[in-house]
Design an enzyme around this catalytic site. Structure first.
Site, short mmCIF file in Angstrom:
data_model
loop_
_atom_site.label_atom_id
_atom_site.label_comp_id
_atom_site.label_asym_id
_atom_site.label_seq_id
_atom_site.Cartn_x
_atom_site.Cartn_y
_atom_site.Cartn_z
N ARG A 49 -0.13 13.91 23.10
CA ARG A 49 0.24 14.78 24.23
C ARG A 49 -0.83 15.94 24.22
O ARG A 49 -1.06 16.63 25.41
CB ARG A 49 1.65 15.04 23.85
N HIS A 183 3.19 -0.99 4.75
CA HIS A 183 1.85 -0.80 3.92
C HIS A 183 2.02 -1.46 2.59
O HIS A 183 0.99 -1.87 1.91
CB HIS A 183 1.39 0.54 3.90
N LYS A 187 -0.96 -4.01 -0.15
CA LYS A 187 -1.35 -3.68 -1.69
C LYS A 187 -1.68 -5.04 -2.36
O LYS A 187 -1.05 -6.14 -2.29
CB LYS A 187 -0.29 -3.12 -2.43
N GLU A 221 9.18 7.16 -8.05
CA GLU A 221 8.12 8.03 -7.35
C GLU A 221 8.25 9.41 -8.20
O GLU A 221 9.61 9.54 -8.28
CB GLU A 221 8.28 8.15 -6.02
N HIS A 245 9.87 -1.94 2.10
CA HIS A 245 8.70 -2.14 1.18
C HIS A 245 9.40 -2.87 0.06
O HIS A 245 8.97 -3.82 -0.56
CB HIS A 245 8.37 -0.60 0.58
C1 BG6 Z 1 6.40 5.61 2.77
C2 BG6 Z 1 7.65 6.28 2.62
O1 BG6 Z 1 6.91 4.56 3.49
O2 BG6 Z 1 6.13 5.10 1.33
C3 BG6 Z 1 7.59 7.34 1.48
O3 BG6 Z 1 8.12 6.91 3.89
C4 BG6 Z 1 7.09 6.98 0.15
O4 BG6 Z 1 8.80 8.33 1.40
C5 BG6 Z 1 5.79 5.95 0.40
O5 BG6 Z 1 6.87 7.86 -0.64
C6 BG6 Z 1 5.42 5.44 -0.75
O6 BG6 Z 1 4.21 4.66 -0.62
P1 BG6 Z 1 3.22 4.42 -1.94
O7 BG6 Z 1 2.23 3.37 -1.28
O8 BG6 Z 1 3.02 5.78 -2.46
O9 BG6 Z 1 4.12 3.84 -2.81
#
Ligand code: BG6
Length: 485
Positions: A49, A183, A187, A221, A245
């Protein structure tokens, strides 16, 4: 054709002034370009935007790339100048999208591009529908060459919204044009699950209810919500990490061998796992929320004290659950799963606990306790495998001890590529193996939907711990215990 380069194309990023573009995509695109994998003549067209000139967009990109230390200032400068362009989307009216279409065609003409286009939606969930519709209505879902659309997570917020989003998407794009990105699938260690399982006969012959006692998947995490309260308050750990994930890891651990290496053969097997998984009930789930505590020696506030979080928030920052996969391979083998923020350290791993020998010659006498063998698949931050097995301690009599055999990627291959690089290259190459198909995303939501509809109340855990103590119940009720307490 793993080594064929991608065809020249225009890589259009919608939401190009956002955080994802600056932190993840630009460095990945830069590295691909530096390795010669982003084809000559190809351009990146940022759209948002904001109203920015090409030069202003290039300056912003330069600042973030220099901050990421991906190359020398001269190299970064050249990349930005040669590859980056910008198109403002104003109020995102149909007229604005027609202007985008005009710019795309003009760039293709001036750069001699054949009309291949990738649209990457680096946008929040609520913008997916309107953007896909606007692209479709501006005639951008088909072009002279290939047209692909990449969609970030979260793909919906429950089964119903994911189905609606798929229906909207399919009004404008065919499924084979769609790349739903997760994502974790980029990995290396997650992908290596396939190779480790299906290239090693000794693994596969034990990888079933005869050989395996139970499986534990942990994605821990140490970070908190990191200023993302606005998003996280409506999401929580189940939607943020488990549905996508962690479910991807689960399906790769549990799937059957695919008929071929083909993208659909692999995705078919992943969908079958999800279809065999028994729908969860609230009793199979513990939802936790962190309170103030210490992580890595640092005092940190509780979730409800984080900026932007409702002081009475019921959002979970931790989830543990147990899953049954009712098929011939896994009947009777529980999968225990947990993920959380503000746990003691960043650590993602799968532990496969094998069955104990049916009769043990060593168990009865003191000191001779035999532990079941365990295979640990280290996903991050260490990446590799560890096998814990029993050996005889040399010397008099028989004493049994657990020994750990280790393979760590870093010792052999050094640093591994970032997941985004792998995934962006796959989109450019047109390989959808590592992307989530429409039926897969819906099956995944359907597994968790009963819990999303009737979530058990959150229970609390101090930051810096492995989650609420209620979690032990999930395993104990099924006659097991968590490996890593
Ligand atoms: C993201 C989440 O998709 O993945 C985050 O929204 C999370 O909350 C992250 O911290 C973790 O990714 P990675 O690759 O650091 O394990």
């Amino acid at each position: 054709m793993p080594d064929a380069p991608p065809e020249p194309h225009l890589f259009v990023v919608l939401g190009a002034t956002g955080d994802l573009m600056q932190r993840k995509m630009l460095p990945a695109l830069y590295r691909l370009s530096a390795r010669g994998e982003f084809p000559a003549k190809s351009l990146i067209l940022g759209a948002a935007r904001h109203s920015l000139t090409d030069e202003a967009f290039q300056e912003r990109a330069k600042a973030s790339l220099l901050g990421e230390k991906v190359g020398t200032p001269a190299e970064v400068e050249q990349f930005c100048r040669e590859r980056l362009r910008f198109q403002g989307l104003g109020q995102e009216t149909p007229e604005d999208y027609r202007a985008l279409s005009g710019r795309i065609q003009a760039l293709e003409k001036s750069s001699g591009l054949p009309g291949n286009r990738i649209f990457y939606l680096a946008l929040p969930l609520e913008a997916f529908g309107p953007t896909l519709t606007a692209l479709g209505e501006a005639g951008l879902s088909r072009g002279p060459g290939f047209t692909r659309v990449v969609i970030e997570k979260p793909f919906g917020e429950d089964l119903r919204s994911a189905e609606a989003l798929n229906a909207l998407l399919h009004r404008h794009f065919e499924e084979k044009q769609v790349y739903r990105i997760d994502h974790y699938l980029g990995k290396e260690t997650v992908q290596d699950l396939l190779v480790f399982r299906f290239a090693n006969m000794f693994v596969e012959s034990l990888w079933n209810r005869q050989g395996v006692d139970h499986v534990e998947i942990t994605v821990a995490e140490s970070l908190g919500v990191e200023g993302r309260a606005g998003y996280y308050e409506t999401s929580g750990a189940l939607r943020d990490m488990i549905q996508n994930h962690v479910t991807q890891i689960l399906t790769l651990v549990a799937m059957e061998p695919p008929a071929t290496r083909d993208e659909d053969a692999i995705r078919n097997e992943k969908v079958k796992v999800l279809r065999s998984a028994v729908r969860l009930t609230p009793a199979d789930v513990v939802r936790g929320q962190y309170t103030a505590g210490k992580v890595g020696g640092q005092a940190v506030p509780g979730y409800r004290e984080e900026p932007g979080v409702d002081p009475g928030s019921g959002t979970e920052t931790f989830v543990a659950l147990r899953v049954k996969i009712a098929n011939w391979r896994w009947q009777g083998v529980p999968f225990f799963i947990r993920t959380g923020k503000r746990m003691p350290a960043k650590s993602s791993r799968v532990v496969v606990i094998f069955r104990a020998p049916p009769v043990s010659f060593f168990q009865s006498e003191e000191d001779y306790e035999v532990n079941p063998d365990r295979l640990t698949i280290l996903i991050q931050p260490e990446e590799g495998f560890e096998l814990a097995f029993e050996i005889k301690v040399p010397g008099r009599g028989i004493r049994v001890q657990t020994h750990h055999m280790k393979f760590h990627y870093a010792d052999v291959f050094g640093e591994l590529p970032d997941g985004y690089e792998t995934l962006l290259l796959d989109v450019m190459l047109g390989d959808a193996t590592l992307f989530v198909r429409a039926d897969e995303v819906e099956e995944s939501w359907s597994l968790y939907d009963p819990v999303l509809k009737a979530p058990p109340p959150v229970v609390f855990y101090p930051a810096g711990t492995m989650g609420p103590k209620e979690v032990t119940r999930l395993a104990e009720e099924w006659g097991h215990r968590w490996e890593q307490g």
